[in-house]
Design a protein around this motif. Structure first.
Motif, PDB file in Angstrom:
ATOM      1  N   GLU A  96       0.959  -1.141   0.122  1.00  5.87           N
ATOM      2  CA  GLU A  96       0.200   0.125   0.069  1.00  5.87           C
ATOM      3  C   GLU A  96       0.877   1.266   0.121  1.00  5.87           C
ATOM      4  O   GLU A  96       0.313   2.190  -0.546  1.00  5.87           O
ATOM      5  CB  GLU A  96      -0.856  -0.195   1.206  1.00  5.87           C
ATOM      6  CG  GLU A  96      -2.131  -0.937   1.019  1.00  5.87           C
ATOM      7  CD  GLU A  96      -2.739  -1.536   2.444  1.00  5.87           C
ATOM      8  OE1 GLU A  96      -2.708  -0.781   3.106  1.00  5.87           O
ATOM      9  OE2 GLU A  96      -3.556  -2.387   2.405  1.00  5.87           O
ATOM     10  N   VAL A  97       2.036   1.174   0.731  1.00  5.08           N
ATOM     11  CA  VAL A  97       2.679   2.337   0.494  1.00  5.08           C
ATOM     12  C   VAL A  97       3.468   2.521  -0.683  1.00  5.08           C
ATOM     13  O   VAL A  97       3.403   3.770  -1.255  1.00  5.08           O
ATOM     14  CB  VAL A  97       4.034   1.948   1.639  1.00  5.08           C
ATOM     15  CG1 VAL A  97       5.313   3.330   1.201  1.00  5.08           C
ATOM     16  CG2 VAL A  97       3.888   2.212   2.929  1.00  5.08           C
ATOM     17  N   ILE A 105       0.960   5.003  -2.937  1.00  9.14           N
ATOM     18  CA  ILE A 105       0.980   6.157  -2.462  1.00  9.14           C
ATOM     19  C   ILE A 105       1.258   7.309  -3.741  1.00  9.14           C
ATOM     20  O   ILE A 105       2.127   6.809  -4.340  1.00  9.14           O
ATOM     21  CB  ILE A 105       1.675   6.431  -1.212  1.00  9.14           C
ATOM     22  CG1 ILE A 105       1.224   6.062  -0.041  1.00  9.14           C
ATOM     23  CG2 ILE A 105       1.733   8.103  -0.904  1.00  9.14           C
ATOM     24  CD1 ILE A 105       2.227   6.082   1.218  1.00  9.14           C
ATOM     25  N   LYS A 106       0.298   8.340  -3.990  1.00  5.34           N
ATOM     26  CA  LYS A 106       0.503   9.068  -4.967  1.00  5.34           C
ATOM     27  C   LYS A 106       2.052   9.348  -4.955  1.00  5.34           C
ATOM     28  O   LYS A 106       2.731  10.041  -4.174  1.00  5.34           O
ATOM     29  CB  LYS A 106      -0.169  10.077  -4.797  1.00  5.34           C
ATOM     30  CG  LYS A 106      -0.177  11.122  -6.103  1.00  5.34           C
ATOM     31  CD  LYS A 106      -0.690  12.471  -5.850  1.00  5.34           C
ATOM     32  CE  LYS A 106      -0.725  13.397  -6.798  1.00  5.34           C
ATOM     33  NZ  LYS A 106      -1.475  14.879  -6.675  1.00  5.34           N
ATOM     34  N   THR A 125       5.234   7.909  -5.177  1.00  2.99           N
ATOM     35  CA  THR A 125       5.918   7.337  -4.335  1.00  2.99           C
ATOM     36  C   THR A 125       5.890   6.024  -5.043  1.00  2.99           C
ATOM     37  O   THR A 125       5.128   5.325  -5.023  1.00  2.99           O
ATOM     38  CB  THR A 125       5.307   7.351  -3.178  1.00  2.99           C
ATOM     39  OG1 THR A 125       5.071   8.510  -2.343  1.00  2.99           O
ATOM     40  CG2 THR A 125       6.418   6.605  -1.921  1.00  2.99           C
ATOM     41  N   THR A 135      10.242   9.789  -3.387  1.00  6.73           N
ATOM     42  CA  THR A 135       8.747  10.204  -3.454  1.00  6.73           C
ATOM     43  C   THR A 135       9.006  11.706  -3.843  1.00  6.73           C
ATOM     44  O   THR A 135      10.007  12.188  -3.676  1.00  6.73           O
ATOM     45  CB  THR A 135       8.129   9.956  -1.850  1.00  6.73           C
ATOM     46  OG1 THR A 135       6.769  10.627  -2.118  1.00  6.73           O
ATOM     47  CG2 THR A 135       9.176  10.758  -0.854  1.00  6.73           C
ATOM     48  N   LEU A 162       3.922  12.761   3.369  1.00 10.72           N
ATOM     49  CA  LEU A 162       3.923  11.308   3.556  1.00 10.72           C
ATOM     50  C   LEU A 162       3.411  10.985   4.638  1.00 10.72           C
ATOM     51  O   LEU A 162       2.963   9.668   4.860  1.00 10.72           O
ATOM     52  CB  LEU A 162       5.525  11.088   3.304  1.00 10.72           C
ATOM     53  CG  LEU A 162       5.933   9.591   3.376  1.00 10.72           C
ATOM     54  CD1 LEU A 162       5.220   8.896   2.275  1.00 10.72           C
ATOM     55  CD2 LEU A 162       7.640   9.566   3.246  1.00 10.72           C
ATOM     56  N   GLU A 222      -0.153  10.181   4.630  1.00 14.12           N
ATOM     57  CA  GLU A 222      -0.632   8.870   3.879  1.00 14.12           C
ATOM     58  C   GLU A 222      -0.161   7.900   4.656  1.00 14.12           C
ATOM     59  O   GLU A 222      -1.049   6.765   4.764  1.00 14.12           O
ATOM     60  CB  GLU A 222       0.374   9.118   2.778  1.00 14.12           C
ATOM     61  CG  GLU A 222      -0.400   9.893   1.428  1.00 14.12           C
ATOM     62  CD  GLU A 222      -1.701   9.728   0.998  1.00 14.12           C
ATOM     63  OE1 GLU A 222      -1.913   8.357   0.834  1.00 14.12           O
ATOM     64  OE2 GLU A 222      -2.381  10.558   1.073  1.00 14.12           O
ATOM     65  N   ARG A 230      -3.031   7.430   7.245  1.00 17.04           N
ATOM     66  CA  ARG A 230      -4.129   6.728   6.617  1.00 17.04           C
ATOM     67  C   ARG A 230      -4.068   5.295   6.634  1.00 17.04           C
ATOM     68  O   ARG A 230      -4.911   4.632   6.769  1.00 17.04           O
ATOM     69  CB  ARG A 230      -4.319   7.546   4.940  1.00 17.04           C
ATOM     70  CG  ARG A 230      -5.454   6.801   4.344  1.00 17.04           C
ATOM     71  CD  ARG A 230      -5.405   7.487   2.869  1.00 17.04           C
ATOM     72  NE  ARG A 230      -4.378   7.176   2.202  1.00 17.04           N
ATOM     73  CZ  ARG A 230      -3.613   5.785   1.566  1.00 17.04           C
ATOM     74  NH1 ARG A 230      -4.904   4.927   1.777  1.00 17.04           N
ATOM     75  NH2 ARG A 230      -2.768   5.912   0.894  1.00 17.04           N
TER      76      ARG A 230
END
Length: 278
Positions: A143-144, A147-148, A150, A181, A188, A191, A194
């Motif tokens: 999932e990391v 991240i947009k 990244t 990133t 960061l 995110e 989240r």
């Protein structure tokens, strides 16, 4: 780092707050500095090993023609992002957008917005000691990577460690990852919070059990301390569950405060003599 400059690229674009600006358009000037390694091109005289400033100039023209922004700030931010995401070898960009005909009803030469954006390397520690820890940690790593802006570039081996902080609880499963990133440290962190929340993380007891823990350990060589974030992560040099995975994926990464590599910190933490004669 080497630089390629594009100065006063003149384009006619339709950006601005007022309707006539977005309908009729006006002149804009672009000053661009591209940060990259030019040595391979310099040694080979091969354009393919550099950044083609002609292509970049046309890419700026196409992007600014196809997109309309009210603010110079938004135009600059989005243009930098576009170039960083699509240009091989581009590590950082310095951009100034000038607006010579700014409608302020006063005599002026030009109005401009100037920003600098680039890629950053961050290291993130991951841990869990509640539920299906291995599944949770592996999912979090993936999932990391979503991240947009990244990308996860390295992941350590996962290790089982004893709890830290004196709270009685189950052992942890820990690891670390390296990411590349465009996000700021605060973006960061948001995110990561989240992702933690999506896995049921509740911040109830300090050093207590948790379904998922994601911490920024390093962000380039930045040193910062705010109400929300401390970088480097506080006391990381005394935590084997951070130092050991970090020494695996970045053994020569230096702590920006203590000046010691992760390999050296691991040796000190475990009482080893780094570089001792065999």
């Amino acid at each position: 780092m080497d630089k390629i400059h594009i100065r006063d690229l003149e384009l006619y674009c339709k950006h601005g707050v007022y309707p006539e600006e977005t309908f009729l358009g006006q002149k804009f000037l672009f000053d661009v500095t591209l940060y990259t390694n030019t040595r391979p091109a310099g040694l080979t005289d091969d354009l393919e090993k550099s950044i083609n400033y002609g292509e970049i100039s046309n890419q700026i023209k196409d992007y600014m023609s196809k997109n309309t922004y009210k603010l110079l700030e938004a135009a600059a931010e989005n243009l930098c992002r576009e170039l960083l995401l699509t240009t091989k070898g581009l590590e950082k960009i310095h951009l100034e957008i000038k607006k010579p005909w700014a409608p302020v009803n006063l005599p002026l030469d030009t109005v401009s917005v100037e920003i600098e954006r680039g890629w950053h390397t961050a290291y993130i520690a991951v841990g869990a000691n509640m539920g299906e820890t291995e599944k949770t940690v592996q999912e979090a790593i993936k999932e990391v990577g979503t991240i947009k802006d990244t990308t996860v570039t390295k992941v350590s081996t996962l290790i089982v460690t004893k709890p830290y902080g004196g709270v009685e609880q189950d052992d942890f499963l820990n690891g670390a990852m390296e990411v590349r990133t465009l996000l700021t440290p605060e973006e960061l962190l948001a995110e990561l919070h989240r992702i933690e929340a999506e896995h049921g993380r509740e911040r109830v007891l300090r050093w207590g059990p948790r379904t998922l823990d994601l911490d920024i350990i390093f962000y380039d060589d930045l040193v910062m301390d705010s109400d929300e974030l401390t970088i480097p992560h506080i006391d990381m040099q005394n935590r084997d569950f951070v130092v050991d995975p970090m020494a695996e994926i970045a053994p020569y990464k230096r702590h920006p405060i203590y000046g010691k590599t992760m390999k050296e910190l691991k040796g000190e933490l475990h009482g080893e003599l780094i570089g001792a004669a065999k």
